[in-house]
Design a protein around this motif. Sequence first.
Motif, short mmCIF file in Angstrom:
data_model
loop_
_atom_site.label_atom_id
_atom_site.label_comp_id
_atom_site.label_asym_id
_atom_site.label_seq_id
_atom_site.Cartn_x
_atom_site.Cartn_y
_atom_site.Cartn_z
N LEU A 188 8.38 -56.34 -93.37
CA LEU A 188 9.19 -57.53 -93.65
C LEU A 188 9.71 -57.51 -95.07
O LEU A 188 10.83 -57.99 -95.33
CB LEU A 188 8.37 -58.79 -93.37
N GLN A 189 8.96 -56.92 -95.98
CA GLN A 189 9.40 -56.81 -97.37
C GLN A 189 10.62 -55.89 -97.50
O GLN A 189 11.43 -56.06 -98.41
CB GLN A 189 8.25 -56.31 -98.24
N ILE A 223 13.03 -55.94 -95.44
CA ILE A 223 14.14 -56.78 -95.00
C ILE A 223 14.43 -57.86 -96.03
O ILE A 223 15.58 -58.17 -96.34
CB ILE A 223 13.81 -57.44 -93.64
N ASN A 224 13.36 -58.44 -96.56
CA ASN A 224 13.46 -59.52 -97.54
C ASN A 224 12.53 -59.18 -98.70
O ASN A 224 11.32 -59.36 -98.58
CB ASN A 224 13.06 -60.85 -96.89
N ASP A 225 13.10 -58.70 -99.79
CA ASP A 225 12.25 -58.26 -100.91
C ASP A 225 11.49 -59.41 -101.56
O ASP A 225 10.64 -59.18 -102.43
CB ASP A 225 13.04 -57.46 -101.94
N GLN A 226 11.75 -60.63 -101.14
CA GLN A 226 11.00 -61.78 -101.65
C GLN A 226 9.74 -62.05 -100.83
O GLN A 226 8.94 -62.92 -101.18
CB GLN A 226 11.89 -63.04 -101.64
N PHE A 227 9.56 -61.31 -99.71
CA PHE A 227 8.34 -61.48 -98.91
C PHE A 227 7.17 -61.03 -99.79
O PHE A 227 7.13 -59.91 -100.27
CB PHE A 227 8.39 -60.65 -97.63
N SER A 228 6.22 -61.92 -100.00
CA SER A 228 5.21 -61.72 -101.04
C SER A 228 3.79 -61.72 -100.50
O SER A 228 3.54 -61.98 -99.32
CB SER A 228 5.34 -62.86 -102.07
N HIS A 260 -0.61 -54.69 -87.58
CA HIS A 260 -1.55 -55.31 -88.50
C HIS A 260 -0.83 -56.03 -89.63
O HIS A 260 0.28 -55.66 -90.01
CB HIS A 260 -2.48 -54.23 -89.08
N GLY A 261 -1.51 -57.02 -90.19
CA GLY A 261 -0.90 -57.91 -91.17
C GLY A 261 -0.27 -57.23 -92.38
O GLY A 261 0.86 -57.54 -92.74
N ASN A 262 -1.00 -56.33 -93.02
CA ASN A 262 -0.43 -55.74 -94.23
C ASN A 262 0.73 -54.81 -93.89
O ASN A 262 1.76 -54.83 -94.58
CB ASN A 262 -1.48 -55.00 -95.05
N LEU A 263 0.61 -54.04 -92.83
CA LEU A 263 1.71 -53.14 -92.47
C LEU A 263 2.94 -53.93 -92.05
O LEU A 263 4.07 -53.60 -92.45
CB LEU A 263 1.29 -52.18 -91.35
N ILE A 264 2.75 -54.99 -91.28
CA ILE A 264 3.88 -55.84 -90.90
C ILE A 264 4.52 -56.44 -92.15
O ILE A 264 5.74 -56.47 -92.28
CB ILE A 264 3.43 -56.95 -89.92
N SER A 265 3.69 -56.89 -93.10
CA SER A 265 4.21 -57.44 -94.35
C SER A 265 5.05 -56.42 -95.11
O SER A 265 6.10 -56.75 -95.66
CB SER A 265 3.07 -57.90 -95.25
N MET A 266 4.58 -55.18 -95.12
CA MET A 266 5.33 -54.13 -95.81
C MET A 266 6.71 -53.95 -95.15
O MET A 266 7.72 -53.75 -95.83
CB MET A 266 4.57 -52.80 -95.80
#
Length: 182
Positions: free
Chosen positions: A142-143, A145-150, A134-140
């Motif tokens: 990716l963040q 890996i890249n703390d700039q993922f916003s 899911h989008g939010n979990l995937i975003s978490m």
Amino acid sequence: MEKIYLVRHCKADGQQPKAQLTEEGRQQAQDLIPFFEEYPIDLIMASTYDRAVQTAEPIAASRDLPIHEEKRLTERVFSTLKVDDWLTWMQRGFVEMDLEFEGGESGRAAQARIVEVMNELIERPEEATVVVSHGNLISMFLQTINDQFSFEDWQKMTNPDVFLITRDEATKEFQYERIFTK
């Protein structure tokens, strides 16, 4: 494991665990079959939510592979309360990683569970895995890996979306590349 294809589920008719793919979402899931044709796949894993399993089903059927459902891949729940301005709260959740609402999960807790799954997968003997979540979990993830993922990067994600996850053998750090977007 050499590669993990992290897939955001196709378009669905809601956010609840039993929400189904829309007609468009079912077609999107079918359209993932030719996309993945050039990639070897040894394992398919999905969130236990219906929309994630339904996204994985056509790929699994085309490869004659089972879908392994994993509860730790379910979407992050912000709160069990109805919140009118949920987008503002979600935006705060990308910055305030320990922010937690009644019945909900902090960003840090969500990160911990998906990182645990990804670490387990990368150590498996299979060479390539499709993971539908899911989008939010995937975003978490990716963040991590890249703390700039916003929050803005989350807003740009599509249903479906595919990220190739690899790990540098020397540093043991994950890397990602967006390889498909609707």
